[in-house]
Motif scaffolding. Sequence first.
Motif, mmCIF file in Angstrom:
data_model
loop_
_atom_site.group_PDB
_atom_site.id
_atom_site.type_symbol
_atom_site.label_atom_id
_atom_site.label_comp_id
_atom_site.label_asym_id
_atom_site.label_seq_id
_atom_site.Cartn_x
_atom_site.Cartn_y
_atom_site.Cartn_z
ATOM 1 N N LEU A 25 0.828 -1.208 0.000
ATOM 2 C CA LEU A 25 0.000 0.000 0.000
ATOM 3 C C LEU A 25 0.867 1.265 0.000
ATOM 4 O O LEU A 25 0.535 2.258 -0.657
ATOM 5 C CB LEU A 25 -0.939 0.004 1.205
ATOM 6 C CG LEU A 25 -2.057 -1.033 1.173
ATOM 7 C CD1 LEU A 25 -2.823 -1.026 2.488
ATOM 8 C CD2 LEU A 25 -2.995 -0.762 0.012
ATOM 9 N N ARG A 26 1.969 1.231 0.738
ATOM 10 C CA ARG A 26 2.885 2.367 0.769
ATOM 11 C C ARG A 26 3.468 2.629 -0.626
ATOM 12 O O ARG A 26 3.516 3.754 -1.090
ATOM 13 C CB ARG A 26 4.007 2.126 1.787
ATOM 14 C CG ARG A 26 4.940 3.317 1.946
ATOM 15 C CD ARG A 26 6.034 3.093 2.996
ATOM 16 N NE ARG A 26 5.477 2.670 4.280
ATOM 17 C CZ ARG A 26 5.662 1.463 4.818
ATOM 18 N NH1 ARG A 26 6.401 0.565 4.205
ATOM 19 N NH2 ARG A 26 5.141 1.162 5.985
ATOM 20 N N ALA A 27 3.868 1.548 -1.298
ATOM 21 C CA ALA A 27 4.423 1.686 -2.653
ATOM 22 C C ALA A 27 3.365 2.224 -3.610
ATOM 23 O O ALA A 27 3.646 3.082 -4.453
ATOM 24 C CB ALA A 27 4.952 0.346 -3.143
ATOM 25 N N GLU A 28 2.134 1.740 -3.458
ATOM 26 C CA GLU A 28 1.038 2.231 -4.297
ATOM 27 C C GLU A 28 0.776 3.715 -4.040
ATOM 28 O O GLU A 28 0.568 4.495 -4.968
ATOM 29 C CB GLU A 28 -0.224 1.429 -3.958
ATOM 30 C CG GLU A 28 -1.080 1.080 -5.143
ATOM 31 C CD GLU A 28 -2.237 0.216 -4.707
ATOM 32 O OE1 GLU A 28 -3.343 0.762 -4.586
ATOM 33 O OE2 GLU A 28 -2.020 -0.998 -4.487
ATOM 34 N N ARG A 29 0.792 4.115 -2.772
ATOM 35 C CA ARG A 29 0.573 5.509 -2.394
ATOM 36 C C ARG A 29 1.678 6.404 -2.957
ATOM 37 O O ARG A 29 1.425 7.484 -3.457
ATOM 38 C CB ARG A 29 0.487 5.624 -0.871
ATOM 39 C CG ARG A 29 0.045 6.981 -0.392
ATOM 40 C CD ARG A 29 -0.226 7.033 1.098
ATOM 41 N NE ARG A 29 0.865 6.478 1.897
ATOM 42 C CZ ARG A 29 0.760 5.387 2.662
ATOM 43 N NH1 ARG A 29 -0.364 4.726 2.723
ATOM 44 N NH2 ARG A 29 1.796 4.956 3.361
ATOM 45 N N GLN A 30 2.920 5.921 -2.897
ATOM 46 C CA GLN A 30 4.040 6.704 -3.438
ATOM 47 C C GLN A 30 3.907 6.867 -4.950
ATOM 48 O O GLN A 30 4.156 7.951 -5.487
ATOM 49 C CB GLN A 30 5.373 6.036 -3.088
ATOM 50 C CG GLN A 30 5.733 6.142 -1.628
ATOM 51 C CD GLN A 30 6.958 5.304 -1.264
ATOM 52 O OE1 GLN A 30 7.313 4.372 -1.975
ATOM 53 N NE2 GLN A 30 7.583 5.646 -0.142
ATOM 54 N N ILE A 36 0.247 12.190 -9.329
ATOM 55 C CA ILE A 36 -0.471 13.439 -9.035
ATOM 56 C C ILE A 36 0.467 14.634 -9.185
ATOM 57 O O ILE A 36 0.094 15.659 -9.756
ATOM 58 C CB ILE A 36 -1.112 13.382 -7.631
ATOM 59 C CG1 ILE A 36 -2.272 12.397 -7.641
ATOM 60 C CG2 ILE A 36 -1.566 14.761 -7.186
ATOM 61 C CD1 ILE A 36 -2.828 12.072 -6.270
ATOM 62 N N ALA A 37 1.681 14.507 -8.700
ATOM 63 C CA ALA A 37 2.652 15.603 -8.829
ATOM 64 C C ALA A 37 2.952 15.897 -10.291
ATOM 65 O O ALA A 37 3.030 17.066 -10.699
ATOM 66 C CB ALA A 37 3.937 15.256 -8.085
ATOM 67 N N LEU A 38 3.094 14.855 -11.087
ATOM 68 C CA LEU A 38 3.332 15.058 -12.526
ATOM 69 C C LEU A 38 2.125 15.696 -13.203
ATOM 70 O O LEU A 38 2.278 16.568 -14.078
ATOM 71 C CB LEU A 38 3.684 13.725 -13.194
ATOM 72 C CG LEU A 38 5.037 13.130 -12.826
ATOM 73 C CD1 LEU A 38 5.192 11.731 -13.414
ATOM 74 C CD2 LEU A 38 6.165 14.039 -13.289
ATOM 75 N N ALA A 39 0.926 15.290 -12.815
ATOM 76 C CA ALA A 39 -0.287 15.872 -13.390
ATOM 77 C C ALA A 39 -0.404 17.347 -13.020
ATOM 78 O O ALA A 39 -0.769 18.183 -13.855
ATOM 79 C CB ALA A 39 -1.519 15.103 -12.921
ATOM 80 N N ILE A 40 -0.100 17.683 -11.780
ATOM 81 C CA ILE A 40 -0.144 19.082 -11.343
ATOM 82 C C ILE A 40 0.848 19.921 -12.151
ATOM 83 O O ILE A 40 0.537 21.025 -12.599
ATOM 84 C CB ILE A 40 0.130 19.190 -9.828
ATOM 85 C CG1 ILE A 40 -1.064 18.642 -9.039
ATOM 86 C CG2 ILE A 40 0.444 20.622 -9.420
ATOM 87 C CD1 ILE A 40 -0.801 18.492 -7.554
ATOM 88 N N GLU A 41 2.036 19.381 -12.338
ATOM 89 C CA GLU A 41 3.057 20.095 -13.116
ATOM 90 C C GLU A 41 2.593 20.318 -14.557
ATOM 91 O O GLU A 41 2.765 21.400 -15.119
ATOM 92 C CB GLU A 41 4.359 19.308 -13.096
ATOM 93 C CG GLU A 41 5.521 20.047 -13.736
ATOM 94 C CD GLU A 41 6.819 19.257 -13.613
ATOM 95 O OE1 GLU A 41 7.617 19.353 -14.560
ATOM 96 O OE2 GLU A 41 7.016 18.560 -12.603
ATOM 97 N N ALA A 42 1.957 19.310 -15.153
ATOM 98 C CA ALA A 42 1.457 19.436 -16.524
ATOM 99 C C ALA A 42 0.351 20.480 -16.614
ATOM 100 O O ALA A 42 0.316 21.285 -17.556
ATOM 101 C CB ALA A 42 0.966 18.087 -17.026
ATOM 102 N N VAL A 43 -0.549 20.489 -15.643
ATOM 103 C CA VAL A 43 -1.640 21.468 -15.632
ATOM 104 C C VAL A 43 -1.088 22.880 -15.453
ATOM 105 O O VAL A 43 -1.528 23.820 -16.114
ATOM 106 C CB VAL A 43 -2.674 21.121 -14.535
ATOM 107 C CG1 VAL A 43 -3.638 22.273 -14.300
ATOM 108 C CG2 VAL A 43 -3.420 19.852 -14.901
ATOM 109 N N GLU A 44 -0.111 23.042 -14.574
ATOM 110 C CA GLU A 44 0.486 24.362 -14.368
ATOM 111 C C GLU A 44 1.194 24.854 -15.623
ATOM 112 O O GLU A 44 1.105 26.036 -15.974
ATOM 113 C CB GLU A 44 1.458 24.323 -13.184
ATOM 114 C CG GLU A 44 0.766 24.229 -11.847
ATOM 115 C CD GLU A 44 1.727 24.013 -10.684
ATOM 116 O OE1 GLU A 44 2.922 23.736 -10.920
ATOM 117 O OE2 GLU A 44 1.265 24.124 -9.530
#
Length: 127
Positions: A25-30, A36-44
């Motif tokens: 679960l930890r690996a999945e969360r990471q 999500i971080a990559l998606a945020i960067e793309a949207v910005e």
Amino acid sequence: MKSLVSHMPAALSWLSRALNPWGALRAERQTSALHIALAIEAVEMAAERLDHYRSASCDLANLFDDGMLASHVADKLTCSEVESLAEFFRAVDHPQVADLWVECHAEGDDEGDLHYQGEPSELILAA
């Protein structure tokens, strides 16, 4: 013996996940956090690019929102060229600029042309 050793890492990995589901679960969360971080960067980046395009289109609309310029140039353009220009200005929320250029172009159109109107319009007289 070699065949057993070759399957050991996979068996150990499976055993590790079975005994410690929190690790999986930890690996999945990471992984999710990375996506999500990559998606945020793309949207910005896209938002920044859109702001740049919006600013450039407003600058162009301010430049073309000139009755003198339109009256000297618009009648030299073809109907399809003026329609494309007008479509651009309407798409970037400057319909008054689009109308100005179509009206100025119409002054040079002959009877039967797409924009022919017969008499000078109020937009041209006001410009």
